[in-house]
Enzyme design. Sequence first.
Site: not given
Length: 105
Positions: A59-60
């Site tokens: 989640y980046a």
Amino acid sequence: MSDARWAMGGDLPVGRIGYGAMKLTGWPRGDRPDRDTALAVLRRAVELGVNHIDTSNYYARDGVAANELIRAALHPYPDDLVLVTKVGALVEGRTSGWHRPSSAG
């Protein structure tokens, strides 16, 4: 919010409602909140009784990582806060196989 709890792994009490951190970075596509809003959302979730947050190093996006936002918003962590994550991901398509994420960004 409900105070209902269940024992994750048999002995770790977590609320039945958690918070999924995926969209804090706009991952994999879409809009994301600005940093101050993301931090406020995380803090408010914990204030409302959320004691487990689902995150991942996947989640980046664009230099913004959910794990860093969680640390910035909530450290030092409450004693009952549980961070849950995933290990590895199976990517399907022309290049199917296990994928190891690169650094945030």
